[in-house]
Motif scaffolding. Structure first.
Motif, mmCIF file in Angstrom:
data_model
loop_
_atom_site.group_PDB
_atom_site.id
_atom_site.type_symbol
_atom_site.label_atom_id
_atom_site.label_comp_id
_atom_site.label_asym_id
_atom_site.label_seq_id
_atom_site.Cartn_x
_atom_site.Cartn_y
_atom_site.Cartn_z
ATOM 1 N N THR A 8 0.848 -1.189 0.000
ATOM 2 C CA THR A 8 0.000 0.000 0.000
ATOM 3 C C THR A 8 0.885 1.240 0.000
ATOM 4 O O THR A 8 2.088 1.170 0.223
ATOM 5 C CB THR A 8 -0.889 0.028 1.259
ATOM 6 O OG1 THR A 8 -0.049 0.046 2.417
ATOM 7 C CG2 THR A 8 -1.810 -1.184 1.320
ATOM 8 N N GLY A 9 0.259 2.396 -0.224
ATOM 9 C CA GLY A 9 1.009 3.646 -0.161
ATOM 10 C C GLY A 9 1.476 3.945 1.248
ATOM 11 O O GLY A 9 2.585 4.415 1.466
ATOM 12 N N GLN A 10 0.614 3.691 2.203
ATOM 13 C CA GLN A 10 0.970 3.847 3.609
ATOM 14 C C GLN A 10 0.495 2.604 4.335
ATOM 15 O O GLN A 10 -0.529 2.023 3.991
ATOM 16 C CB GLN A 10 0.308 5.081 4.214
ATOM 17 C CG GLN A 10 0.807 6.394 3.636
ATOM 18 C CD GLN A 10 0.171 7.583 4.340
ATOM 19 O OE1 GLN A 10 -0.634 7.416 5.243
ATOM 20 N NE2 GLN A 10 0.545 8.775 3.917
ATOM 21 N N GLY A 11 1.241 2.192 5.335
ATOM 22 C CA GLY A 11 0.840 0.980 6.020
ATOM 23 C C GLY A 11 1.512 0.826 7.350
ATOM 24 O O GLY A 11 2.025 1.787 7.932
ATOM 25 N N ASN A 12 1.516 -0.408 7.809
ATOM 26 C CA ASN A 12 2.084 -0.754 9.103
ATOM 27 C C ASN A 12 3.046 -1.910 8.902
ATOM 28 O O ASN A 12 2.681 -3.069 9.103
ATOM 29 C CB ASN A 12 0.960 -1.136 10.082
ATOM 30 C CG ASN A 12 1.486 -1.444 11.464
ATOM 31 O OD1 ASN A 12 2.526 -0.923 11.876
ATOM 32 N ND2 ASN A 12 0.771 -2.297 12.184
ATOM 33 N N PRO A 13 4.281 -1.615 8.460
ATOM 34 C CA PRO A 13 5.239 -2.682 8.203
ATOM 35 C C PRO A 13 5.439 -3.551 9.449
ATOM 36 O O PRO A 13 5.395 -3.043 10.573
ATOM 37 C CB PRO A 13 6.522 -1.930 7.842
ATOM 38 C CG PRO A 13 6.077 -0.559 7.453
ATOM 39 C CD PRO A 13 4.852 -0.283 8.267
ATOM 40 N N PRO A 14 5.642 -4.869 9.280
ATOM 41 C CA PRO A 14 5.863 -5.545 8.004
ATOM 42 C C PRO A 14 4.609 -6.113 7.358
ATOM 43 O O PRO A 14 4.695 -6.750 6.302
ATOM 44 C CB PRO A 14 6.803 -6.678 8.404
ATOM 45 C CG PRO A 14 6.346 -7.033 9.783
ATOM 46 C CD PRO A 14 5.961 -5.735 10.426
ATOM 47 N N ARG A 15 3.429 -5.922 7.969
ATOM 48 C CA ARG A 15 2.219 -6.501 7.395
ATOM 49 C C ARG A 15 1.741 -5.733 6.177
ATOM 50 O O ARG A 15 1.148 -6.308 5.258
ATOM 51 C CB ARG A 15 1.105 -6.563 8.442
ATOM 52 C CG ARG A 15 1.431 -7.485 9.618
ATOM 53 C CD ARG A 15 0.222 -7.618 10.544
ATOM 54 N NE ARG A 15 0.542 -8.454 11.691
ATOM 55 C CZ ARG A 15 0.494 -9.780 11.692
ATOM 56 N NH1 ARG A 15 0.142 -10.405 10.577
ATOM 57 N NH2 ARG A 15 0.789 -10.469 12.776
ATOM 58 N N SER A 16 1.965 -4.413 6.162
ATOM 59 C CA SER A 16 1.532 -3.596 5.027
ATOM 60 C C SER A 16 2.455 -2.404 4.903
ATOM 61 O O SER A 16 3.170 -2.037 5.839
ATOM 62 C CB SER A 16 0.079 -3.135 5.227
ATOM 63 O OG SER A 16 -0.038 -2.309 6.375
ATOM 64 N N GLY A 17 2.454 -1.819 3.712
ATOM 65 C CA GLY A 17 3.310 -0.669 3.454
ATOM 66 C C GLY A 17 3.837 -0.698 2.040
ATOM 67 O O GLY A 17 3.411 -1.509 1.213
ATOM 68 N N THR A 18 4.769 0.177 1.747
ATOM 69 C CA THR A 18 5.397 0.182 0.434
ATOM 70 C C THR A 18 6.413 -0.958 0.354
ATOM 71 O O THR A 18 6.816 -1.531 1.376
ATOM 72 C CB THR A 18 6.114 1.517 0.190
ATOM 73 O OG1 THR A 18 7.193 1.633 1.136
ATOM 74 C CG2 THR A 18 5.167 2.697 0.337
ATOM 75 N N VAL A 19 6.847 -1.256 -0.853
ATOM 76 C CA VAL A 19 7.887 -2.269 -1.018
ATOM 77 C C VAL A 19 9.133 -1.874 -0.239
ATOM 78 O O VAL A 19 9.764 -2.704 0.431
ATOM 79 C CB VAL A 19 8.212 -2.476 -2.517
ATOM 80 C CG1 VAL A 19 9.443 -3.379 -2.681
ATOM 81 C CG2 VAL A 19 7.026 -3.081 -3.250
ATOM 82 N N ALA A 20 9.486 -0.600 -0.289
ATOM 83 C CA ALA A 20 10.676 -0.134 0.423
ATOM 84 C C ALA A 20 10.535 -0.339 1.929
ATOM 85 O O ALA A 20 11.482 -0.764 2.602
ATOM 86 C CB ALA A 20 10.929 1.338 0.106
ATOM 87 N N GLN A 21 9.345 -0.047 2.481
ATOM 88 C CA GLN A 21 9.139 -0.222 3.911
ATOM 89 C C GLN A 21 9.224 -1.692 4.325
ATOM 90 O O GLN A 21 9.836 -2.030 5.335
ATOM 91 C CB GLN A 21 7.772 0.354 4.312
ATOM 92 C CG GLN A 21 7.704 1.869 4.294
ATOM 93 C CD GLN A 21 6.301 2.370 4.550
ATOM 94 O OE1 GLN A 21 5.306 1.770 4.112
ATOM 95 N NE2 GLN A 21 6.203 3.495 5.245
ATOM 96 N N ILE A 22 8.603 -2.553 3.543
ATOM 97 C CA ILE A 22 8.654 -3.988 3.854
ATOM 98 C C ILE A 22 10.088 -4.486 3.747
ATOM 99 O O ILE A 22 10.556 -5.282 4.574
ATOM 100 C CB ILE A 22 7.735 -4.788 2.913
ATOM 101 C CG1 ILE A 22 6.302 -4.248 2.934
ATOM 102 C CG2 ILE A 22 7.758 -6.271 3.286
ATOM 103 C CD1 ILE A 22 5.633 -4.284 4.271
ATOM 104 N N CYS A 23 10.807 -4.024 2.749
ATOM 105 C CA CYS A 23 12.198 -4.447 2.569
ATOM 106 C C CYS A 23 13.082 -3.976 3.722
ATOM 107 O O CYS A 23 14.032 -4.673 4.097
ATOM 108 C CB CYS A 23 12.742 -3.949 1.236
ATOM 109 S SG CYS A 23 12.146 -4.892 -0.188
ATOM 110 N N ASP A 24 12.789 -2.796 4.266
ATOM 111 C CA ASP A 24 13.556 -2.335 5.431
ATOM 112 C C ASP A 24 13.416 -3.323 6.581
ATOM 113 O O ASP A 24 14.400 -3.657 7.255
ATOM 114 C CB ASP A 24 13.077 -0.953 5.871
ATOM 115 C CG ASP A 24 13.533 0.164 4.945
ATOM 116 O OD1 ASP A 24 14.465 -0.088 4.144
ATOM 117 O OD2 ASP A 24 12.964 1.269 5.015
#
Length: 300
Positions: free
Chosen positions: A242-258
């Motif tokens: 998603t554009g904004q989310g709650n990593p690691p369950r949701s978020g941008t690819v960059a956020q999940i990768c972090d």
């Protein structure tokens, strides 16, 4: 860190076209493994909460292909990528049947199987296959004992209160004893991984929780006289991009990768990406997979 991909199996991806396209694409892109899960039914009034999100089983899981079948198709379409289960509900299957299904995939793929097993979480599914929910941990340990016997001995003989295998030839044998990964988060499950498995199947937990559990696995291995350095930790991620989310369950690819890069620093050896919840097509799934792979390889 290795990067694996969940093979298409449920929802809009439960098609032969998707399995073939993603399996071939993943191997061409250099993914380390293709992984299949195990789901049997979607209860209308479930007795147990789904272990993720808000506790509701994803709508896409109403259509869920058999893991042995999809891995067999993936085996026929690939030549090098590992083929794993993350995770089979081991107690649903009589051990000789489970061993035959797993060994067939290993045999037909030239020794590429990774056997990932778990206890499952749904008592409704246990009831549907006629297996008692109570005592499932004892059944699980006996299943593991029987698999080891079937894979290593000839003739095979196994005596237990649940099953009896008369002295028999059970062939073919795997190309080599498949790596055995076990799932679970309780202390009992983590200690079982340390005592007898080659790897731990985990999920996107907070990093401190993840490292604490891994220490329990390693300590159990040491107490059993095993080298914890030989064990692998494989983390399954089912992100909603998603554009904004709650990593690691949701978020941008960059956020999940972090998060995944931090998990790698904490000891994770392999990430299993399941993008079926967020991708809209085979091509979209492969594009997302490629973006994840590029970012993770540049950060680990």
């Amino acid at each position: 860190m290795d990067i694996g991909l969940a093979v298409p199996q449920f929802g809009r991806f439960a098609t032969l076209t998707s399995v073939l396209a993603v399996a071939r694409g993943a191997e061409d892109m250099g993914f380390a493994g293709l992984w299949a899960g195990d789901r049997l039914l979607t209860p209308l009034q479930p007795k147990d909460r789904y272990p993720g999100g808000d506790g509701t089983m994803p709508e896409a899981h109403r259509v869920f292909l058999d893991p042995f079948a999809v891995l067999s198709v993936a085996a026929s379409a690939t030549s090098t990528v590992r083929l794993g289960t993350s995770a089979l509900n081991a107690c649903w299957y009589p051990p000789p049947v489970l061993a035959r299904s797993l060994t067939t995939i290993d045999h037909l793929s030239g020794g590429r199987l990774v056997a990932g097993l778990g206890l499952g979480w749904s008592s409704d599914e246990y009831a549907a296959v006629g297996v008692p929910w109570k005592g499932r941990a004892k059944r699980y340990d006996a299943t593991l004992d029987a698999l080891e016997a079937i894979w290593s001995a000839d003739p095979v003989s196994f005596e237990h209160e649940l099953w009896t295998i008369a002295p028999s030839h059970i062939e073919p044998k795997p190309a080599r004893r498949p790596p055995l990964y076990l799932a679970g988060f309780t202390k009992q499950a983590l200690c079982r991984v340390g005592r007898r498995a080659d790897g731990w199947l985990t999920a996107t937990l907070p990093i401190p929780m993840l490292t604490a559990m891994w220490k329990t696995v390693c300590r159990s291995a040491e107490e059993a006289g095993r080298d914890p350095g030989t064990l692998r930790m494989a983390l399954r991620a089912n992100p909603d991009i998603t554009g904004q989310g709650n990593p690691p369950r949701s978020g941008t690819v960059a956020q999940i990768c972090d998060y995944l890069a931090t998990a790698a620093e904490a000891g994770v050896h392999e990430v299993i990406l399941d993008l079926q919840h967020t991708a809209t097509s085979d091509q979209h799934l492969l594009e997302l997979a490629g973006e994840f792979k590029a970012r993770l390889f540049s950060s680990t």
